[in-house]
Design a protein around this motif. Structure first.
Motif, PDB file in Angstrom:
ATOM      1  N   ALA A 101       0.826  -1.217   0.000  1.00  0.00           N
ATOM      2  CA  ALA A 101       0.000   0.000   0.000  1.00  0.00           C
ATOM      3  C   ALA A 101       0.857   1.263   0.000  1.00  0.00           C
ATOM      4  CB  ALA A 101      -0.941   0.007   1.200  1.00  0.00           C
ATOM      5  N   GLN A 102       1.933   1.274   0.772  1.00  0.00           N
ATOM      6  CA  GLN A 102       2.770   2.471   0.841  1.00  0.00           C
ATOM      7  C   GLN A 102       3.444   2.760  -0.499  1.00  0.00           C
ATOM      8  OE1 GLN A 102       2.061   4.172   3.249  1.00  0.00           O
ATOM      9  NE2 GLN A 102       1.361   2.698   4.737  1.00  0.00           N
ATOM     10  N   ASN A 103       3.834   1.714  -1.212  1.00  0.00           N
ATOM     11  CA  ASN A 103       4.485   1.912  -2.505  1.00  0.00           C
ATOM     12  C   ASN A 103       3.511   2.356  -3.584  1.00  0.00           C
ATOM     13  OD1 ASN A 103       7.468   1.331  -2.446  1.00  0.00           O
ATOM     14  ND2 ASN A 103       6.674  -0.385  -1.272  1.00  0.00           N
ATOM     15  N   ILE A 104       2.284   1.859  -3.549  1.00  0.00           N
ATOM     16  CA  ILE A 104       1.339   2.350  -4.558  1.00  0.00           C
ATOM     17  C   ILE A 104       0.890   3.777  -4.247  1.00  0.00           C
ATOM     18  CG2 ILE A 104       0.621   0.077  -5.382  1.00  0.00           C
ATOM     19  CD1 ILE A 104      -1.976   0.424  -3.832  1.00  0.00           C
ATOM     20  N   LYS A 105       0.924   4.156  -2.974  1.00  0.00           N
ATOM     21  CA  LYS A 105       0.649   5.565  -2.639  1.00  0.00           C
ATOM     22  C   LYS A 105       1.744   6.465  -3.204  1.00  0.00           C
ATOM     23  CE  LYS A 105      -1.926   4.643   1.593  1.00  0.00           C
ATOM     24  NZ  LYS A 105      -1.852   4.655   3.067  1.00  0.00           N
ATOM     25  N   LEU A 106       2.990   6.040  -3.060  1.00  0.00           N
ATOM     26  CA  LEU A 106       4.099   6.807  -3.636  1.00  0.00           C
ATOM     27  C   LEU A 106       3.892   6.950  -5.144  1.00  0.00           C
ATOM     28  CD1 LEU A 106       7.410   7.637  -3.264  1.00  0.00           C
ATOM     29  CD2 LEU A 106       7.458   5.662  -4.777  1.00  0.00           C
ATOM     30  N   ALA A 107       3.521   5.865  -5.799  1.00  0.00           N
ATOM     31  CA  ALA A 107       3.328   5.899  -7.251  1.00  0.00           C
ATOM     32  C   ALA A 107       2.164   6.804  -7.629  1.00  0.00           C
ATOM     33  CB  ALA A 107       3.102   4.484  -7.780  1.00  0.00           C
ATOM     34  N   TYR A 108       1.070   6.737  -6.865  1.00  0.00           N
ATOM     35  CA  TYR A 108      -0.082   7.570  -7.190  1.00  0.00           C
ATOM     36  C   TYR A 108       0.225   9.054  -6.980  1.00  0.00           C
ATOM     37  CZ  TYR A 108      -4.725   9.465  -7.637  1.00  0.00           C
ATOM     38  OH  TYR A 108      -5.791  10.208  -8.043  1.00  0.00           O
ATOM     39  N   ASN A 109       1.111   9.339  -6.075  1.00  0.00           N
ATOM     40  CA  ASN A 109       1.479  10.730  -5.799  1.00  0.00           C
ATOM     41  C   ASN A 109       2.615  11.198  -6.722  1.00  0.00           C
ATOM     42  OD1 ASN A 109       0.935  13.081  -4.286  1.00  0.00           O
ATOM     43  ND2 ASN A 109       2.752  12.745  -3.049  1.00  0.00           N
ATOM     44  N   SER A 110       2.731  10.543  -7.881  1.00  0.00           N
ATOM     45  CA  SER A 110       3.779  10.867  -8.846  1.00  0.00           C
ATOM     46  C   SER A 110       3.174  11.011 -10.233  1.00  0.00           C
ATOM     47  CB  SER A 110       4.830   9.742  -8.882  1.00  0.00           C
ATOM     48  OG  SER A 110       5.364   9.500  -7.598  1.00  0.00           O
ATOM     49  N   SER A 111       3.734  11.891 -11.032  1.00  0.00           N
ATOM     50  CA  SER A 111       3.288  12.019 -12.418  1.00  0.00           C
ATOM     51  C   SER A 111       4.504  11.998 -13.339  1.00  0.00           C
ATOM     52  CB  SER A 111       2.471  13.288 -12.622  1.00  0.00           C
ATOM     53  OG  SER A 111       3.245  14.434 -12.343  1.00  0.00           O
ATOM     54  N   TRP A 112       4.292  11.462 -14.525  1.00  0.00           N
ATOM     55  CA  TRP A 112       5.345  11.325 -15.518  1.00  0.00           C
ATOM     56  C   TRP A 112       5.335  12.555 -16.412  1.00  0.00           C
ATOM     57  CZ3 TRP A 112       9.475   8.584 -15.666  1.00  0.00           C
ATOM     58  CH2 TRP A 112      10.138   8.338 -16.865  1.00  0.00           C
ATOM     59  N   GLN A 113       6.408  13.344 -16.348  1.00  0.00           N
ATOM     60  CA  GLN A 113       6.481  14.596 -17.104  1.00  0.00           C
ATOM     61  C   GLN A 113       7.833  14.697 -17.797  1.00  0.00           C
ATOM     62  OE1 GLN A 113       5.597  18.014 -14.654  1.00  0.00           O
ATOM     63  NE2 GLN A 113       4.054  16.916 -13.495  1.00  0.00           N
ATOM     64  N   ASN A 114       7.804  14.753 -19.114  1.00  0.00           N
ATOM     65  CA  ASN A 114       9.028  14.938 -19.908  1.00  0.00           C
ATOM     66  C   ASN A 114      10.126  13.945 -19.533  1.00  0.00           C
ATOM     67  OD1 ASN A 114       7.851  17.190 -21.215  1.00  0.00           O
ATOM     68  ND2 ASN A 114       8.369  18.452 -19.452  1.00  0.00           N
ATOM     69  N   GLY A 115       9.749  12.679 -19.400  1.00  0.00           N
ATOM     70  CA  GLY A 115      10.732  11.640 -19.123  1.00  0.00           C
ATOM     71  C   GLY A 115      11.214  11.573 -17.691  1.00  0.00           C
TER      72      GLY A 115
END
Length: 200
Positions: A101-115
């Motif tokens: 759960a903690q790792n998917i929260k980190l991923a959800y709180n991230s966006s992919w921008q210009n590589g």
């Protein structure tokens, strides 16, 4: 698709993702499969299948291993099993299933921008500090996306993600759940985000 839905409710939090996320909107409800979130699930799918939490097999519990998509992920990303992100996830899951759960929260709180992977502001500070203390680093996830060329895989499967989100929207009756919650509790939220991976 197993229905471990990861629901984020927030009071009008704004964030921008430069890479268009697979998403559909239904009133104030957003159904999403963002790129960083899906990349984390792919990395989790590459973890060891023999990790147990008590008598529960972690891999089989948190991942839907019976789909064609899972099998495709295994074949397409096989070479990434030795990536440092997958190795760290293996270690974390051996310690505690909650690291999922903690790792998917980190991923959800991230966006992919210009590589690059950028931090969003989805979570309040206490929750953010908790997941940061129990997750891998954002840089590891960024390197995994780059090394695996995940963006191309994600783009190729974009329509499939949208179809899965439509299925979730149809099956979950979110508006009925929202109505019930608002009748039972005093809190009101302006937006709801239902975040789904086909690997869940």
């Amino acid at each position: 698709m197993k229905f471990f839905l990861f629901i984020v409710s927030c009071i009008s939090v704004g964030f921008i993702t430069a890479q268009p996320a697979a998403s559909i909107k239904d009133g104030s409800v957003y159904y999403e499969t963002p790129i960083a979130y899906e990349a984390m699930h792919v990395a989790l799918a590459l973890t060891d299948t023999n990790i147990y939490s008590g008598s529960m097999n972690v891999h089989a519990t948190v991942l839907d291993t019976g789909t064609a998509y899972y099998k495709e992920v295994q074949q397409h990303f096989h070479a990434q099993r030795s990536h440092p992100l997958v190795k760290e996830l293996n270690e974390a899951l051996r310690k505690d299933l909650l690291h999922y759960a903690q790792n998917i929260k980190l991923a959800y709180n991230s966006s992919w921008q210009n590589g690059e992977l950028k931090e969003n502001n989805v979570y309040p500070l206490p929750m953010k500090l908790l997941y940061q203390s129990q997750s891998v680093s954002r840089k590891l996830l960024e390197d995994f996306i780059q090394a695996s060329q995940f963006e191309a895989f994600y783009t190729a499967h974009f329509d499939a993600y949208i179809a899965a989100l439509q299925k979730v929207k149809t099956m979950c009756n979110v508006h009925g759940q929202q109505l019930w919650l608002e009748q039972q509790f005093g809190s009101r939220y302006q937006q709801y985000f239902i975040v789904v991976s086909p690997l869940m």
